[in-house]
Design an enzyme around this catalytic site. Structure first.
Site, PDB file in Angstrom:
ATOM      1  N   LYS A  40       0.819  -1.212   0.000  1.00  0.00           N
ATOM      2  CA  LYS A  40       0.000   0.000   0.000  1.00  0.00           C
ATOM      3  C   LYS A  40       0.862   1.276   0.000  1.00  0.00           C
ATOM      4  O   LYS A  40       0.465   2.296  -0.532  1.00  0.00           O
ATOM      5  CB  LYS A  40      -0.928   0.026   1.222  1.00  0.00           C
ATOM      6  CG  LYS A  40      -1.838  -1.177   1.386  1.00  0.00           C
ATOM      7  CD  LYS A  40      -2.907  -1.232   0.313  1.00  0.00           C
ATOM      8  CE  LYS A  40      -4.031  -2.222   0.638  1.00  0.00           C
ATOM      9  NZ  LYS A  40      -3.626  -3.634   0.658  1.00  0.00           N
TER      10      LYS A  40
HETATM   11  C1  LIG Z   1      -4.169  -4.714   0.149  1.00  0.00           C
HETATM   12  C2  LIG Z   1      -3.359  -5.939   0.058  1.00  0.00           C
HETATM   13  C3  LIG Z   1      -3.637  -6.926  -0.901  1.00  0.00           C
HETATM   14  C4  LIG Z   1      -4.792  -6.821  -1.849  1.00  0.00           C
HETATM   15  O1  LIG Z   1      -4.658  -5.781  -2.785  1.00  0.00           O
HETATM   16  P1  LIG Z   1      -5.943  -5.218  -3.541  1.00  0.00           P
HETATM   17  O2  LIG Z   1      -5.465  -4.038  -4.287  1.00  0.00           O
HETATM   18  O3  LIG Z   1      -6.947  -4.883  -2.489  1.00  0.00           O
HETATM   19  O4  LIG Z   1      -6.421  -6.322  -4.435  1.00  0.00           O
HETATM   20  C5  LIG Z   1      -2.792  -8.032  -0.952  1.00  0.00           C
HETATM   21  N1  LIG Z   1      -1.773  -8.179  -0.087  1.00  0.00           N
HETATM   22  C6  LIG Z   1      -1.486  -7.263   0.847  1.00  0.00           C
HETATM   23  C7  LIG Z   1      -0.356  -7.501   1.785  1.00  0.00           C
HETATM   24  C8  LIG Z   1      -2.264  -6.106   0.946  1.00  0.00           C
HETATM   25  O5  LIG Z   1      -1.974  -5.202   1.885  1.00  0.00           O
END
Ligand SMILES: *Cc1c(COP(=O)(O)O)cnc(C)c1O
Length: 513
Positions: A111
């Site tokens: 993120k």
């Molecule tokens: C948010 C997240 C995901 C999923 O990503 P999306 O964009 O919601 O599909 C997968 N792995 C981790 C560690 C995340 O923080």
């Protein structure tokens, strides 16, 4: 370049406007009016760029309404807190399977790749808006960023928006639905403008509360009278998606640079998926012209996207959320799917119909043409909880690489795709979190315990951070600084609230004064 809503609202907006708005007033998501193409020659010319330069180049391709100097300055600042100048290193795991590590930012999950960038552009957009308002003798506005999180978004959004001017951030997370480390990362945040609440419910309850509050006319009016506007830092905000497109292009360029592929050679990409934002960014990279054959959507036991991609039916009716070791993917309503469906159909009426159906009937079924397009672009797979943990140990034993459970889901789905399809294109798997963020489950994995094991003598009485330190001693792997120092920080945000959105609105009014 302008953006418009997937649900047919007439008006179009610039980048600065959509980043502030977050979601369209008709409930739709903003999409760009065109996806800028990269020619093969152009792709070659990007080879000499470092990560920052590539971000700048792609932002310019999308014609964002900022001056060049300003874009450069914000991008420099955005990656200051990353622990490697490469930003997103590409690791060869084995046999043509690569991991692009997206967890080198300040909160150790992918993120950060977007949430270290987006808040800076948000703040700059707001500054410009307030300058314009001032010149018209209008009062300045403040923003409230409201975020529902299944764990990683909350921390990354808090970190990104920390002490940004004229912006407050409020995060709602499902109490008990995130790891203890994730919770500590959130509740120990010490910015002046940060507010964090555990809610009594699951992630979808948190997301529903946010959606309700965003569309509650009465509440919006009330905030308006205080010169406060609301926006979102969830991946429904276009400002989140744009920076994510860059690392898929970067991973392709890195493969080229390392001589792993020839110019124009196709690769496949696997993404452990929750809200469909990360994989959608890979779709945009593909649409821009990066030679990507298949986008492989990896799910955990909450495999609603697997069902959708393989059948064209999105069906919530018989589903309840189950707990998994990859909580950031524990989602039943994948918001960004709406953007994909728009691009595949270019029909806002259809999108409105399907989104109404899912809202009121818990179900929609795309037409055959759309389904054919989905099948030609996407493949899908899913992994159950115990297999996810077994795979962490297997990969560690066989290669020495230690993965987090989300990455494990992606890696396993990628391997099974390669095995089944006999497709020997190079495979890039998005490695979305550092193993240390999910220490307890990684410990279970390494010591052969099943996911639901509760009495584990070796870690009895240890805190989340202590478990991570134990793993580090056993494996010799490093712990990111932000996690290693967590148990020395003060717990600041300890309030738990009901999932009822009106109660949450009251809290917000209290904190925004
Ligand atoms: C948010 C997240 C995901 C999923 O990503 P999306 O964009 O919601 O599909 C997968 N792995 C981790 C560690 C995340 O923080």
């Amino acid at each position: 370049m302008k953006y418009f809503s997937t649900r047919g609202e007439e008006e179009k907006y610039t980048f600065r406007e959509v980043i502030l708005k977050g979601i369209s007033s008709d409930g739709g998501l903003f999409v760009p009016e065109k996806i800028p193409p990269l020619t093969p020659e152009e792709i070659n010319s990007l080879l000499s760029m470092n990560y920052h330069e590539l971000v700048f180049y792609i932002f310019k391709k999308f014609e964002i309404d900022f001056a060049d100097d300003e874009i450069k300055e914000l991008i420099e600042k955005a990656f200051e807190k990353f622990d490697t100048p490469e930003v997103a290193p590409l690791i060869h795991l084995r046999n043509g399977l690569f991991l692009i590590e997206l967890f080198h930012g300040p909160t150790s999950a992918f993120k950060d790749m977007a949430l270290q960038v987006m808040p800076l552009f948000f703040e700059a957009s707001l500054r410009k808006l307030n300058e314009e308002r001032k010149s018209k003798n209008l009062p300045g506005v403040r923003y409230l960023i409201l975020v529902a999180t299944s764990g990683d978004t909350g921390t990354a959004a808090l970190e990104g928006f920390k002490n940004r001017e004229k912006i407050d951030i409020t995060v709602l997370y499902p109490e008990g639905g995130v790891s203890d480390l994730q919770e500590l990362q959130m509740i120990t945040q010490d910015g002046k403008n940060q507010h964090v609440y555990g809610i009594k419910g699951d992630f979808d309850d948190a997301q529903n509360a946010v959606k309700y509050i965003f569309t509650d006319e009465k509440f919006i009016k009330k905030l308006d009278s205080l010169q406060i506007k609301m926006s979102s830092a969830n991946s429904i905000n276009w400002g989140r998606l744009l920076p994510q497109i860059v690392y898929y292009i970067y991973s392709y360029l890195t493969l080229l640079k390392k001589g792993e592929i020839r110019a124009g050679e196709e690769i496949n990409i696997t993404v452990p998926t929750g809200n469909f934002g990360n994989i959608l960014a890979a779709y945009y990279a593909r649409e821009m012209g990066i030679p990507i054959k298949k986008l492989i959507c990896a799910s955990n036991q909450n495999n609603i996207l697997y069902d959708f991609i393989t059948t064209g039916k999105y069906d919530l009716r018989s589903r309840t959320l189950v707990k998994t070791p990859s909580p950031s993917m524990d989602i039943l309503i994948s918001s960004n799917l709406e953007r994909l469906l728009y691009h595949l159909t270019e029909n806002t009426q259809k999108i409105r119909k399907w989104m109404e159906q899912i809202k009121h009937e818990g179900f929609f079924h795309v037409d055959e043409e759309t389904q054919d397009k989905i099948s030609s672009l996407f493949s899908a797979g899913w992994v159950n909880n115990d297999t996810t943990l077994l795979n962490i140990k297997k990969i560690y034993t066989e290669t020495g690489y230690l993965m987090d459970p989300h990455t494990s889901v992606g890696e396993l789905v990628a391997e099974s795709y390669i095995g089944k399809q006999k497709d020997n294109r190079k495979m890039v798997v998005a490695s979305t979190a550092h193993w240390a963020k999910f220490g307890v489950d990684v410990f279970k994995a390494l010591h052969g315990y099943p996911y639901n094991a509760s009495d584990i003598p070796e870690i009895k009485g240890l805190s989340g951070v202590e478990i991570v330190r134990l793993i580090s001693r056993e494996t010799g792997k490093n712990i990111p600084q932000n996690i290693n120092t967590l148990d020395r920080r003060r717990m600041i945000h300890t309030k738990i609230v009901e999932k009822n959105p009106e109660k949450i609105e009251k809290e917000i009014l209290k904190i925004m004064g």
